[in-house]
Motif scaffolding. Structure first.
Motif, mmCIF file in Angstrom:
data_model
loop_
_atom_site.group_PDB
_atom_site.id
_atom_site.type_symbol
_atom_site.label_atom_id
_atom_site.label_comp_id
_atom_site.label_asym_id
_atom_site.label_seq_id
_atom_site.Cartn_x
_atom_site.Cartn_y
_atom_site.Cartn_z
ATOM 1 N N GLU A 1 22.389 -56.103 34.675
ATOM 2 C CA GLU A 1 23.660 -55.768 35.186
ATOM 3 C C GLU A 1 23.629 -55.677 36.603
ATOM 4 O OE1 GLU A 1 25.159 -52.220 33.194
ATOM 5 O OE2 GLU A 1 25.457 -53.185 31.315
ATOM 6 N N CYS A 2 24.742 -56.282 37.438
ATOM 7 C CA CYS A 2 24.988 -56.328 38.759
ATOM 8 C C CYS A 2 25.351 -55.068 39.664
ATOM 9 C CB CYS A 2 25.440 -57.597 39.116
ATOM 10 S SG CYS A 2 25.486 -58.085 40.685
ATOM 11 N N HIS B 1 32.896 -59.848 38.819
ATOM 12 C CA HIS B 1 32.452 -60.579 37.610
ATOM 13 C C HIS B 1 31.803 -61.958 38.118
ATOM 14 C CE1 HIS B 1 33.793 -57.969 34.475
ATOM 15 N NE2 HIS B 1 34.931 -57.760 35.542
ATOM 16 N N MET B 2 32.387 -62.509 39.399
ATOM 17 C CA MET B 2 32.004 -63.632 40.169
ATOM 18 C C MET B 2 30.498 -63.634 40.605
ATOM 19 S SD MET B 2 33.763 -65.940 43.133
ATOM 20 C CE MET B 2 32.746 -67.354 43.961
ATOM 21 N N ALA C 1 28.387 -61.313 39.736
ATOM 22 C CA ALA C 1 27.481 -61.045 38.738
ATOM 23 C C ALA C 1 26.929 -62.289 38.050
ATOM 24 C CB ALA C 1 27.947 -59.940 37.787
ATOM 25 N N GLU C 2 27.863 -63.151 37.898
ATOM 26 C CA GLU C 2 27.726 -64.357 37.045
ATOM 27 C C GLU C 2 26.945 -65.250 38.147
ATOM 28 O OE1 GLU C 2 29.748 -68.299 35.142
ATOM 29 O OE2 GLU C 2 31.045 -66.260 35.361
ATOM 30 N N ARG D 1 23.412 -64.474 37.873
ATOM 31 C CA ARG D 1 22.765 -64.730 36.322
ATOM 32 C C ARG D 1 22.507 -63.314 35.906
ATOM 33 N NH1 ARG D 1 20.404 -67.169 40.050
ATOM 34 N NH2 ARG D 1 18.222 -65.993 39.599
ATOM 35 N N ASP E 1 24.349 -60.402 33.444
ATOM 36 C CA ASP E 1 25.221 -60.315 32.200
ATOM 37 C C ASP E 1 26.714 -60.014 32.546
ATOM 38 O OD1 ASP E 1 23.178 -61.247 30.755
ATOM 39 O OD2 ASP E 1 22.588 -59.282 30.041
ATOM 40 N N ARG E 2 26.712 -58.767 33.359
ATOM 41 C CA ARG E 2 28.068 -58.101 33.885
ATOM 42 C C ARG E 2 27.857 -57.245 35.001
ATOM 43 N NH1 ARG E 2 25.401 -55.619 29.862
ATOM 44 N NH2 ARG E 2 26.026 -57.043 28.168
#
Ligand code: ARG
Length: 459
Positions: free
Chosen positions: A193-194, A211-212, A214-215, A218, A220-221
């Motif tokens: 998790e970020c 969210h951007m 985090a994605e 890589r 998950d959230r």
């Protein structure tokens, strides 16, 4: 001179001693690629959300790649005055793209930055541990397959207990290392998790998109609580705990290899590639790699205890104490990967001495339990009585200086008249292991079933 990054409210620069205790660049330069990846994701998000001009963000993203290539080429000279990898990268970026680089730190703090970088680094190490463990497990399965029915002594208290098979012993470690593997996978899942965007501790007033980022990295959230995001290091602790348990398994096996390769045991011969000589005793072949693996667990468990002790009692949120996390984890990770690789090499190369294993398997009255079980099964004795009768037979053999199968029927009858010649079938070590057919037992059939299962899993 004042610090270029935070010197605004200071009239004087730090004392040299202050700089020395404060700087982490000497070790956290290992986070360079994670730091730059995190910053590139952050810059892209700042542009996408309209917080910075897209062309400025693109210049920063390009500039960060230049900084990375300079670091990889060993061309960037790090500055202790700039404390850590985060400020060294940003400072160099400013030289490359100009004052616009100052916008990179919008809606971000070194607190969420370092938490992000470090998670990325530890996450990679979980993957590295997985690769190392899989290689070691494959080497063990290969040994087990070669010797699924070689007999050897099984020990309790390091005293001969019952015969087991070589394959069974190897596969015991496969099970242990498989659990280690699942611990690393489990820890990886939980740490994924970020923290980025937690900023200093409270979040930010800028309209960021967590969210951007985090994605892009890589994860998950994003982490759900900004205070938690910047202040916990449980992900590093879990990595160290999994590493400590794994290193403990490695250490136990290493100890067995040290014993097994001795002139007194001669169970295995380690290869030249994984042995060393003595500068004075020409005959020596020392198991140094095994001894060092046996010892390396100390540093890894030491790292776990050190970081637990750093974190204990720390108030939320970030405290500089947490800068002490990195050296422990770096050292533990390096040590674990090396120990796994060395163990894999030793296991691949080692040659079992099957005559020595077999001779040792039958020494020490190892089939006494088989004899007691036979008395229960064939003569209907209660197990406790069978245990007593067998004990007397062992004492008789010991007095005569022979092994159990060498006792004559007449000698046995002095202890129990009901014993028949069929007893000799169960006194041999091969029959003994073959009879251990219970699920998970040492019978070659059982061991082969487990080997087949693992070969399928390991591919
Ligand atoms: N070098 C620091 C560390 O490793 C980075 C975070 C510093 N943050 C701060 N507010 N001083 O923890």
């Amino acid at each position: 001179t004042q610090n270029a990054m935070w010197g605004g409210r200071f009239a004087a620069g730090p004392d040299a001693i202050m700089e020395a205790i404060n700087a982490s660049i000497g070790f956290d330069k290992r986070l360079a690629s994670q730091d730059i990846e995190g910053s590139r994701a952050h810059a892209a998000m700042l542009a996408a959300t309209g917080i910075v001009d897209p062309s400025e963000a693109e210049a920063m993203r390009e500039g960060l790649l230049t900084v990375l290539s300079e670091i990889e080429a060993g061309k960037l000279v790090f500055s202790t005055a700039l404390e850590d990898i985060h400020m060294n990268v940003e400072s160099r970026l400013t030289e490359i793209v100009g004052p616009a680089a100052g916008r990179l730190h919008t809606a971000r703090s070194r607190n969420d930055q370092v938490a992000t970088d470090f998670r990325l680094w530890v996450r990679d190490q979980c993957d590295a541990a997985e690769i190392g463990l899989l290689a070691l497990m494959r080497a063990l399965v290969a040994q087990a397959e070669a010797g699924a029915d070689w007999v050897m002594p099984g020990f309790t208290h390091l005293q001969t207990a019952q015969p087991v098979t070589w394959g069974h012993h190897m596969m015991a470690y496969v099970e242990m290392f498989a659990r280690d593997l699942s611990r690393f996978r489990d820890a990886r899942k939980r740490m994924n998790e970020c923290p980025l965007g937690a900023a200093a501790l409270a979040g930010t007033s800028f309209p960021i998109d967590r969210h951007m980022t985090a994605e892009a990295l890589r994860f998950d959230r994003p982490m759900a609580n900004s205070l938690d995001a910047v202040s916990d290091r449980d992900f590093a602790l879990e990595f160290l705990a999994a590493s400590s348990i794994c290193a403990t398994h490695l250490s136990r096996f290493a100890e067995e290899l040290v014993i097994w390769s001795s002139a007194q045991f001669r169970f295995v011969k380690l290869s030249d590639r994984f042995s060393t000589g003595s500068s004075i005793m020409p005959q020596k072949r020392n198991p140094d790699a095994a001894e060092l693996i046996r010892a390396k667990v100390a540093r890894i468990t030491g790292a776990l205890v050190a970081l637990l002790t750093v974190m204990k009692g720390l108030p939320l949120a970030y405290s500089k104490d947490m800068q002490e996390d990195k050296e422990q984890v770096f050292d533990a990770a390096d040590t674990l990967m090396l120990a796994l690789a060395a163990m894999e090499g030793m296991v691949r190369d080692m040659a079992a001495n099957t005559p020595a294993l077999e001779a040792a398997a039958s020494a020490g009255f190892s089939t006494a339990t088989d004899l007691a079980d036979w008395l229960v099964r064939e003569l209907g004795l209660p197990f406790r009585e069978a245990h007593h009768v067998t004990g007397s037979l062992v004492a008789l053999a010991e007095q005569a200086g022979i092994d159990l199968p060498e006792l004559s029927l007449e000698q046995m009858h002095t202890v129990h008249p009901g014993i028949t010649p069929a007893v000799f079938d169960v006194l041999g070590v091969h029959n003994s292991v073959a009879s251990r057919q219970s699920y998970g037992g040492t019978a070659p059939d059982q061991v082969r079933t487990q080997i087949a299962r693992w070969k399928e899993i390991l591919g």
